[in-house]
Design an enzyme around this catalytic site. Sequence first.
Site, PDB file in Angstrom:
ATOM      1  N   ILE A 117       0.839  -1.204   0.000  1.00 54.65           N
ATOM      2  CA  ILE A 117       0.000   0.000   0.000  1.00 54.65           C
ATOM      3  C   ILE A 117       0.868   1.246   0.000  1.00 54.65           C
ATOM      4  CG2 ILE A 117      -1.786   1.284   1.249  1.00 54.65           C
ATOM      5  CD1 ILE A 117      -2.614  -1.337   2.586  1.00 54.65           C
ATOM      6  N   GLY A 148      -5.655   4.935   3.114  1.00 53.83           N
ATOM      7  CA  GLY A 148      -4.526   4.017   3.114  1.00 53.83           C
ATOM      8  C   GLY A 148      -4.364   3.320   4.455  1.00 53.83           C
ATOM      9  N   GLY A 158      -5.884   8.349   6.627  1.00 52.04           N
ATOM     10  CA  GLY A 158      -7.044   8.226   5.751  1.00 52.04           C
ATOM     11  C   GLY A 158      -7.328   6.838   5.224  1.00 52.04           C
ATOM     12  N   SER A 165     -11.122   8.894  -8.149  1.00 55.40           N
ATOM     13  CA  SER A 165     -12.012   9.822  -7.461  1.00 55.40           C
ATOM     14  C   SER A 165     -13.274   9.989  -8.296  1.00 55.40           C
ATOM     15  CB  SER A 165     -11.315  11.186  -7.311  1.00 55.40           C
ATOM     16  OG  SER A 165     -12.228  12.197  -6.935  1.00 55.40           O
ATOM     17  N   GLY A 191       0.924   5.477   0.545  1.00 53.90           N
ATOM     18  CA  GLY A 191       0.144   6.486   1.263  1.00 53.90           C
ATOM     19  C   GLY A 191      -0.650   5.912   2.423  1.00 53.90           C
ATOM     20  N   TYR A 229      -6.512  18.560 -10.595  1.00 55.32           N
ATOM     21  CA  TYR A 229      -6.768  17.333  -9.829  1.00 55.32           C
ATOM     22  C   TYR A 229      -7.509  16.325 -10.700  1.00 55.32           C
ATOM     23  CZ  TYR A 229      -8.668  14.266  -6.182  1.00 55.32           C
ATOM     24  OH  TYR A 229      -9.009  13.175  -5.420  1.00 55.32           O
TER      25      TYR A 229
END
Length: 268
Positions: A7, A15, A13, A132, A9, A145
Amino acid sequence: MQKTIFITGASTGLGKSTAKLFHSKGWQVIATMRSPEKETELNQLENIVLLPLDVTNSQQIAETIKNVTASYSVDVVLNNAGYGLIGALEALSDEQIFRQIETNLMGVIRVSKAFAPHFREKRNGIFLNITSTFGLMGFPTCSVYSATKFAVDGFSESLASELVQFGIQVKVIAPGGMQTDFAIRSMEIGQHDAYEKLTAEVSKGYSPEQLANYTKVEDVAQIVYDAATDSKNQFRYIAGNDAVALYNERIKSGAEAQVENIKTMFTF
């Protein structure tokens, strides 16, 4: 036989929540983050290995993954590291834009490339890439983004058909709003006087009151776990009630209609 997930990050949060969930399911977890020496929770759990990794550092990525694959048979790679960059395009510097692309897009590409030989030799493996809602639809002040998240989605779709011959799967998890401190911890905001009203209006979506209505991060972590273990050929997993509603609207009414609807919301 115990399975292993890698994994990026993983310090906070989604992760971190995902690392804890996979650990609870009996997996070996390799949790990477920029400053593992600051971690005070994951380092207390057995079968979790903490490693330093900055996904903007290509040399560190190559060396870390070489060492990991020499010691572990990795089954799943979760490309989770990333942050938000919010602001009108005119408000953002080249440095901000470059850093966003390096982290959100190039990090995913480099980690995936480094792990591809390992999965190819095993003829098995799963890449799970976090995008996202704004990797599926555009939204004001999210142009750069969204550019990175749309790019990860397209990269993942192309890679999925490239690697299927080796028994490798690529899947995308597209979360909407989550009940985390992402808006404080992992978001950079650019300001420009000409877009002050627009930025203020969009920022309402990141207020504490609005965040309370978003999906719990643990529920999104469960979707990540499902994607890793459901043995489905499903490519895209939409995570969260707001994300599902927006995605269904796009499917039902079409992208053009949704774009026009969003434009009317921000016509002052």
